[in-house]
Each structure stands twice: as C-alpha cells, then as structure tokens.
Design a protein around this motif. Structure first.
Motif, PDB file in Angstrom:
ATOM      1  N   GLN A   6       0.856  -1.189   0.000  1.00 46.44           N
ATOM      2  CA  GLN A   6       0.000   0.000   0.000  1.00 46.44           C
ATOM      3  C   GLN A   6       0.887   1.233   0.000  1.00 46.44           C
ATOM      4  OE1 GLN A   6      -3.488  -0.487   0.240  1.00 46.44           O
ATOM      5  NE2 GLN A   6      -3.825   1.668  -0.225  1.00 46.44           N
ATOM      6  N   GLN A   7       0.990   1.899  -1.140  1.00 47.92           N
ATOM      7  CA  GLN A   7       1.837   3.082  -1.242  1.00 47.92           C
ATOM      8  C   GLN A   7       1.135   4.325  -0.699  1.00 47.92           C
ATOM      9  OE1 GLN A   7       5.031   2.992  -2.185  1.00 47.92           O
ATOM     10  NE2 GLN A   7       4.863   0.758  -2.468  1.00 47.92           N
ATOM     11  N   VAL A   8      -0.136   4.526  -1.069  1.00 51.56           N
ATOM     12  CA  VAL A   8      -0.928   5.680  -0.644  1.00 51.56           C
ATOM     13  C   VAL A   8      -2.235   5.156  -0.055  1.00 51.56           C
ATOM     14  CG1 VAL A   8      -2.055   7.819  -1.339  1.00 51.56           C
ATOM     15  CG2 VAL A   8       0.092   7.134  -2.428  1.00 51.56           C
ATOM     16  N   PHE A   9      -2.669   5.721   1.053  1.00 55.19           N
ATOM     17  CA  PHE A   9      -3.925   5.295   1.682  1.00 55.19           C
ATOM     18  C   PHE A   9      -4.652   6.518   2.217  1.00 55.19           C
ATOM     19  CE2 PHE A   9      -0.681   5.216   4.939  1.00 55.19           C
ATOM     20  CZ  PHE A   9      -1.282   5.831   6.024  1.00 55.19           C
ATOM     21  N   CYS A  10      -5.940   6.340   2.444  1.00 55.23           N
ATOM     22  CA  CYS A  10      -6.813   7.426   2.903  1.00 55.23           C
ATOM     23  C   CYS A  10      -6.994   7.340   4.408  1.00 55.23           C
ATOM     24  CB  CYS A  10      -8.166   7.359   2.201  1.00 55.23           C
ATOM     25  SG  CYS A  10      -8.064   7.453   0.404  1.00 55.23           S
ATOM     26  N   GLN A  11      -7.252   8.471   4.992  1.00 60.67           N
ATOM     27  CA  GLN A  11      -7.521   8.534   6.429  1.00 60.67           C
ATOM     28  C   GLN A  11      -8.897   7.941   6.720  1.00 60.67           C
ATOM     29  OE1 GLN A  11      -7.259  12.522   7.921  1.00 60.67           O
ATOM     30  NE2 GLN A  11      -6.642  11.872   9.978  1.00 60.67           N
ATOM     31  N   ARG A  12      -8.958   7.067   7.681  1.00 57.15           N
ATOM     32  CA  ARG A  12     -10.186   6.342   7.991  1.00 57.15           C
ATOM     33  C   ARG A  12     -10.864   6.900   9.236  1.00 57.15           C
ATOM     34  NH1 ARG A  12      -9.728   1.333   5.239  1.00 57.15           N
ATOM     35  NH2 ARG A  12      -8.528   1.803   3.352  1.00 57.15           N
ATOM     36  N   LEU A  13     -12.192   6.745   9.279  1.00 62.37           N
ATOM     37  CA  LEU A  13     -12.993   7.084  10.463  1.00 62.37           C
ATOM     38  C   LEU A  13     -13.834   5.859  10.820  1.00 62.37           C
ATOM     39  CD1 LEU A  13     -14.217  10.676   9.505  1.00 62.37           C
ATOM     40  CD2 LEU A  13     -12.459  10.081  11.176  1.00 62.37           C
ATOM     41  N   PRO A  14     -13.230   4.850  11.429  1.00 61.34           N
ATOM     42  CA  PRO A  14     -13.941   3.580  11.646  1.00 61.34           C
ATOM     43  C   PRO A  14     -15.153   3.700  12.574  1.00 61.34           C
ATOM     44  CG  PRO A  14     -11.865   3.595  12.852  1.00 61.34           C
ATOM     45  CD  PRO A  14     -11.876   4.821  11.989  1.00 61.34           C
ATOM     46  N   ILE A  15     -15.159   4.709  13.458  1.00 66.89           N
ATOM     47  CA  ILE A  15     -16.298   4.852  14.370  1.00 66.89           C
ATOM     48  C   ILE A  15     -17.479   5.526  13.684  1.00 66.89           C
ATOM     49  CG2 ILE A  15     -17.013   5.775  16.612  1.00 66.89           C
ATOM     50  CD1 ILE A  15     -14.146   5.775  17.466  1.00 66.89           C
ATOM     51  N   MET A  16     -17.219   6.269  12.626  1.00 63.74           N
ATOM     52  CA  MET A  16     -18.240   7.110  12.014  1.00 63.74           C
ATOM     53  C   MET A  16     -18.768   6.547  10.700  1.00 63.74           C
ATOM     54  SD  MET A  16     -17.906  11.151  11.143  1.00 63.74           S
ATOM     55  CE  MET A  16     -19.274  12.090  10.491  1.00 63.74           C
ATOM     56  N   VAL A  17     -17.873   6.149   9.813  1.00 65.43           N
ATOM     57  CA  VAL A  17     -18.276   5.728   8.478  1.00 65.43           C
ATOM     58  C   VAL A  17     -17.326   4.632   8.009  1.00 65.43           C
ATOM     59  CG1 VAL A  17     -16.921   7.576   7.425  1.00 65.43           C
ATOM     60  CG2 VAL A  17     -18.770   6.519   6.120  1.00 65.43           C
ATOM     61  N   ALA A  18     -17.857   3.666   7.277  1.00 63.33           N
ATOM     62  CA  ALA A  18     -17.046   2.567   6.764  1.00 63.33           C
ATOM     63  C   ALA A  18     -16.265   3.027   5.536  1.00 63.33           C
ATOM     64  CB  ALA A  18     -17.948   1.384   6.408  1.00 63.33           C
ATOM     65  N   PRO A  19     -15.196   2.343   5.191  1.00 61.98           N
ATOM     66  CA  PRO A  19     -14.440   2.716   3.990  1.00 61.98           C
ATOM     67  C   PRO A  19     -15.301   2.627   2.725  1.00 61.98           C
ATOM     68  CG  PRO A  19     -13.153   1.248   5.370  1.00 61.98           C
ATOM     69  CD  PRO A  19     -14.523   1.281   5.951  1.00 61.98           C
TER      70      PRO A  19
END
Length: 369
Positions: A87-100
């Motif tokens: 994984q070279q580039v990834f997005c910031q996650r909000l696991p408590i709020m919204v799923a990927p």
C-alpha cells in the motif's frame, strides 16, 4: 455550532465549519475537518504522517426531523513509508463514524438495515422516503444480506422439508430445529449429496423428521446414520388421504351400491343437467344412473361408450316428445359432449350483424368504382 456538533456521530477529533441550511430542499450541509494528523496504514498497520494530499467525502447521516443531513468530510491521504508494504498511498479512515468507501454513516446504515429486515425491499424503500432517508430497495436488500448469520448449535431434533424458490421450477431444502422452532439453514437444492455434506459438517443430530422423499432419506442415511428417522404426521396424513381418495375413486360404483339401500331412489349427483316441458314445466333431474361418474380408470372404454349411447338415446327420446333441455352450459357444448345431436340444436334468436363505422365510406367508394 456546538449544538450541531453534538448531533453528529460520536467521533472525537472533528471540527465543524460553516453549516449551510437549504430551506427550499429541507437539507442541512455540514462541512467537517479531521483534526488528527497521521493515520495507520490499512495493510501494515504502521502509523504514517507523510501527507500526500486531501480529498472531500460526501456522506449522508440521519435526518434532523424533516431535514436531510449531508456531511462533507475533508480527509487526508498519506504515504506508507514501509518499503515492503504493497500500500503506497492510503486514505484517512474514520472507523467509528463511516465505513471505507461508504456513502452513509454507520448509524444510518444500521437504521436502514433494520428497516429492510422488518419490511423488506419495496415496502422499506417507501417508508424510507417518508422518514427522509431515501434508499432504493436493492440497497436495502444488500444491507440485509450483509447481516452475518447467527451462530447456532447443532440441533438434536431436526426437521427436513423442501421450500420453493420459484414454484414448480426450483426448490431448496429447509432445516428447522424442532426444539426451538427456528430455521437453521437453507440449502440450495434437494439433492441427497447436499444434505449429506451439511449433516457431516454438523454432527450431533439424534432425530430427523422428514417426508417420504427418497433424496432426503439417502442424505440422512449417509450424513447421520446414527439419527433416528421419523415420518411426520402431516405428510403421513397427506399420503393417506391421497391413497384413500384414489381407492374410493376407483371403486365409486361399488361404494354407491353398498351405501344406497335396496329399493331406495338414488340421490341426484348434481343439478347440472335437467329437462323440462314447456307446457307443464316439470323438472326432471338426471340421477346418478344417467350420468357417468368422472374419473373411473377401472371402467373399460367399451362400457363408457355403451353408457354414453344409452344416455344419448334417452335424451333424444325426451327431445322427440317435446321436452327441451335446460342446462348450465350452451347447447353446442352438449353436442361436443355427445349428449344431443347437432341437428336438434336450433338458434334461440337470429344473429345480428352490426354495420361498422366505415360503412358510409365503403358505399361512397363503391359508387366511385
């Protein structure tokens, strides 16, 4: 601003900026920024603070009364510094709020999932419009299918029956725990091998109730040979009823002879056919002696033909005496059944020919020709 922030999902590290209220559409647009710097990589789980870029996610949340809520979340993209991580580039996650990759918050998805479980696809979609959480029936069904199957213990008493995915076209097998009266599994077909594999994967079944379908018997014998097989009362009574109806239908004449006392007048089978005189208007119902009972496979074709001829001669004699036939069907249907001759069928009223709307034009064209 603080009040609006408390109405959002419970996720720390968020900043609410410039809410916008669209009164014409009854929509609330909230712009949210993530305060935390850095995020763990979804592959190697190593935290990274190497900022790559940022992007805006459009997410839908639970409505505020009659107002639909749209969230515009400004998130960041990071680079993973681990050389062996794919994984070279990834997005910031909000696991408590919204799923990927989701377009709705977790709490909105859960509410729509419960709506689909309670009402199904089409009915749930109609109610969702009233609740300001518009969703298609396909999405509701997809949310329902995403619910994990409940964990169950192997039933001690198992009932096996078939169920129709499409009636008379495709059938499957349903397994029910008779002690809890709850379905356990749905199998894709009614083959013995499918049932055999399921029983081998779930040992511990002691009693199996089923119908007389051979594939079920073979599947239980191979997958759970120690289980006692029991035929349930419903299928036993159903098979007994079918067998008795077949026997009584084949022996109907003998049963009528036994049940009707000697010298008594037999009762009419049904007021389907009767004759009457137009002068005195008596009604003479045809009794069982003049009607051939339907569905007698043991009677030979010669006997049926002889009875049909006798019945035809009797009706023909009545017709010659001036009697007319009163029946619940047309006279031409009696001809097709062989009850009366075709020459004796007359028209009750002359046929009427109506002119079409194009008749005046046809006359004009004829004159021109």
């Amino acid at each position: 601003m603080e009040t609006a922030l408390h109405l959002l999902p419970d996720c720390p590290g968020l900043t609410l900026n410039s809410p916008y209220f669209d009164a014409s559409q009854q929509e609330v647009h909230l712009h949210i920024e993530i305060n935390d710097i850095g995020s763990p990589c979804p592959r190697c789980q190593i935290n990274s603070r190497a900022l790559h870029s940022h992007y805006v996610r459009q997410v839908k949340d639970l409505p505020w009364g009659e107002w639909t809520v749209h969230l515009s979340i400004t998130a960041h993209k990071y680079r993973c510094r681990m050389p062996d991580c794919p994984q070279q580039v990834f997005c910031q996650r909000l696991p408590i709020m919204v799923a990927p990759w989701a377009r709705r918050t977790l709490r909105l998805a859960e509410g729509q999932r419960q709506l689909g479980l309670a009402l199904g696809g089409a009915a749930g979609a109609r109610l969702a419009v009233k609740q300001r959480t518009s969703v298609s029936r396909s999405t509701l069904l997809r949310l329902v299918r995403s619910v994990p199957c409940p964990i169950f213990t192997t039933p001690r008493v198992l009932d096996i029956d078939d169920w129709a995915m499409r009636k008379r076209q495709r059938y499957g097998t349903i397994l029910v725990d008779l002690e809890t009266r709850r379905p356990v599994a749905l199998l894709a077909d009614r083959k013995a091998t499918t049932l055999h594999v399921w029983l081998e994967a779930h040992p511990g079944v002691e009693i199996v109730t089923r119908d007389r379908y051979k594939a079920f018997a073979d599947g239980v014998s191979g997958g759970a040979p120690q289980a006692q097989q029991v035929l349930d009362r419903f299928h036993l009574m159903q098979n007994l009823t079918g067998a008795l109806e077949k026997v009584f239908g084949q022996s109907r004449m003998a049963l009528e002879t036994v049940l009707v006392p000697e010298g008594a007048t037999p009762l009419p089978v049904a007021p389907l056919l009767a004759v009457h005189d137009l002068s005195c208007n008596p009604v003479m119902p045809l009794t069982a002696a003049l009607l051939v009972p339907p569905g007698l496979p043991t009677i030979s074709s010669k006997t049926r033909r002889q009875r049909r001829i006798e019945r035809y001669e009797q009706i023909k004699a009545w017709h010659a005496q001036g009697w007319t036939i009163r029946v619940g069907r047309s006279a031409r249907s009696l001809v097709s059944l062989g009850l009366i001759a075709a020459a004796s069928v007359g028209r009750s009223r002359p046929m009427r020919f109506q002119n079409s709307r194009a008749e005046p034009g046809n006359l004009t064209l004829t004159k021109r020709i």
